[in-house]
Write a protein that holds these residues in place. Structure first.
Motif, PDB file in Angstrom:
ATOM      1  N   VAL A 121      29.554 -71.998  36.924  1.00  0.00           N
ATOM      2  CA  VAL A 121      30.043 -72.339  38.270  1.00  0.00           C
ATOM      3  C   VAL A 121      29.199 -71.587  39.296  1.00  0.00           C
ATOM      4  O   VAL A 121      28.833 -72.118  40.346  1.00  0.00           O
ATOM      5  N   GLY A 122      28.909 -70.334  39.005  1.00  0.00           N
ATOM      6  CA  GLY A 122      28.114 -69.508  39.906  1.00  0.00           C
ATOM      7  C   GLY A 122      27.804 -68.187  39.242  1.00  0.00           C
ATOM      8  O   GLY A 122      28.251 -67.912  38.124  1.00  0.00           O
ATOM      9  N   GLN A 123      27.023 -67.381  39.958  1.00  0.00           N
ATOM     10  CA  GLN A 123      26.556 -66.108  39.391  1.00  0.00           C
ATOM     11  C   GLN A 123      26.874 -64.966  40.355  1.00  0.00           C
ATOM     12  O   GLN A 123      26.674 -65.102  41.564  1.00  0.00           O
ATOM     13  N   ILE A 124      27.385 -63.866  39.792  1.00  0.00           N
ATOM     14  CA  ILE A 124      27.614 -62.652  40.587  1.00  0.00           C
ATOM     15  C   ILE A 124      26.787 -61.555  39.935  1.00  0.00           C
ATOM     16  O   ILE A 124      26.901 -61.329  38.724  1.00  0.00           O
ATOM     17  N   CYS A 125      25.939 -60.875  40.705  1.00  0.00           N
ATOM     18  CA  CYS A 125      25.154 -59.794  40.110  1.00  0.00           C
ATOM     19  C   CYS A 125      24.830 -58.741  41.152  1.00  0.00           C
ATOM     20  O   CYS A 125      24.757 -59.037  42.348  1.00  0.00           O
ATOM     21  N   GLY A 126      24.701 -57.511  40.674  1.00  0.00           N
ATOM     22  CA  GLY A 126      24.246 -56.440  41.549  1.00  0.00           C
ATOM     23  C   GLY A 126      25.350 -55.592  42.151  1.00  0.00           C
ATOM     24  O   GLY A 126      25.065 -54.662  42.911  1.00  0.00           O
ATOM     25  N   PHE A 127      26.594 -55.871  41.815  1.00  0.00           N
ATOM     26  CA  PHE A 127      27.719 -55.130  42.409  1.00  0.00           C
ATOM     27  C   PHE A 127      28.341 -54.128  41.436  1.00  0.00           C
ATOM     28  O   PHE A 127      29.429 -53.629  41.683  1.00  0.00           O
ATOM     29  N   GLY A 128      27.637 -53.857  40.333  1.00  0.00           N
ATOM     30  CA  GLY A 128      28.155 -52.891  39.371  1.00  0.00           C
ATOM     31  C   GLY A 128      29.485 -53.347  38.792  1.00  0.00           C
ATOM     32  O   GLY A 128      29.769 -54.557  38.701  1.00  0.00           O
ATOM     33  N   ALA A 129      30.304 -52.364  38.424  1.00  0.00           N
ATOM     34  CA  ALA A 129      31.584 -52.673  37.773  1.00  0.00           C
ATOM     35  C   ALA A 129      32.500 -53.504  38.675  1.00  0.00           C
ATOM     36  O   ALA A 129      33.318 -54.297  38.177  1.00  0.00           O
ATOM     37  N   ASP A 130      32.356 -53.352  39.989  1.00  0.00           N
ATOM     38  CA  ASP A 130      33.200 -54.123  40.921  1.00  0.00           C
ATOM     39  C   ASP A 130      32.947 -55.628  40.789  1.00  0.00           C
ATOM     40  O   ASP A 130      33.779 -56.444  41.165  1.00  0.00           O
ATOM     41  N   GLY A 131      31.783 -55.977  40.225  1.00  0.00           N
ATOM     42  CA  GLY A 131      31.465 -57.391  40.007  1.00  0.00           C
ATOM     43  C   GLY A 131      32.489 -58.088  39.125  1.00  0.00           C
ATOM     44  O   GLY A 131      32.723 -59.290  39.276  1.00  0.00           O
ATOM     45  N   TYR A 132      33.097 -57.339  38.207  1.00  0.00           N
ATOM     46  CA  TYR A 132      34.100 -57.961  37.322  1.00  0.00           C
ATOM     47  C   TYR A 132      35.320 -58.420  38.130  1.00  0.00           C
ATOM     48  O   TYR A 132      35.843 -59.507  37.910  1.00  0.00           O
ATOM     49  N   ARG A 133      35.766 -57.554  39.083  1.00  0.00           N
ATOM     50  CA  ARG A 133      36.885 -57.954  39.952  1.00  0.00           C
ATOM     51  C   ARG A 133      36.481 -59.172  40.790  1.00  0.00           C
ATOM     52  O   ARG A 133      37.232 -60.148  40.902  1.00  0.00           O
TER      53      ARG A 133
END
Ligand code: CA2
Length: 148
Positions: A121-133
């Motif tokens: 659907v999309g990509q989230i990267c570069g936000f460290g552990a907060d990326g999981y939230r």
């Protein structure tokens, strides 16, 4: 109840023990607790699984069909190599959010290629552990706006 599967791939069991300058100091157990919490806040259940084996990850994607509404996946290094994981996501059709702790586009060229991105659907990267939230919230928002 909406159900999200969080899949972590190879070497992510080592989080918090090495390379904190790249991957942060949060352990995998702490990340899994963050995921549970992020789901619970929105009334969703979260199941977490980590494997160092490509086939196990493929099987988990197959098994998610009809059980989980969406997948949040950090495929680790398999992101850059695994046609098998790409095919599993595509063929089972479970909406998948691709996630990375680091900004893969700002790193070595071989990390810029993702086999997951075209079927995610999309990509989230570069936000460290907060990326999981962020990824769980993105998955829930995506499911919310899907026609029922
Ligand atoms: O940034 C990410 O989340 C990655 O998916 C992490 C993978 C890497 O191959 C991807 O390019 C980007 C590597 C995970 C290795 O995790 C470690 C954690 C602690 C110590 C050593 C490795």
């Amino acid at each position: 109840m909406t159900s999200i599967l969080v899949l972590n791939g190879p070497n992510l069991n080592l989080l918090g023990t090495r390379q904190p300058e790249i991957y942060g100091s949060t352990t995998l157990a702490e990340i899994e607790a963050i995921c549970d919490m992020a789901g619970a806040i929105h009334g969703a259940s979260v199941t977490c699984l980590q494997s160092n084996h490509e086939g196990e990850l493929v099987e988990a994607i197959h098994a998610a069909r009809g059980v989980h509404d969406a997948i949040v996946m950090n495929a680790g290094a398999y992101t850059h190599t695994s046609i098998a994981i790409m095919d599993a996501i595509k063929s089972t059709g479970t909406p998948t959010i691709e996630l990375h702790l680091s900004n893969i586009h700002a790193r070595e060229p071989f990390r810029h290629k993702s086999y997951i991105a075209p079927v995610a659907v999309g990509q989230i990267c570069g936000f460290g552990a907060d990326g999981y939230r962020l990824a769980i919230e993105a998955a829930l928002a995506y499911l919310d706006q899907m026609p029922s």
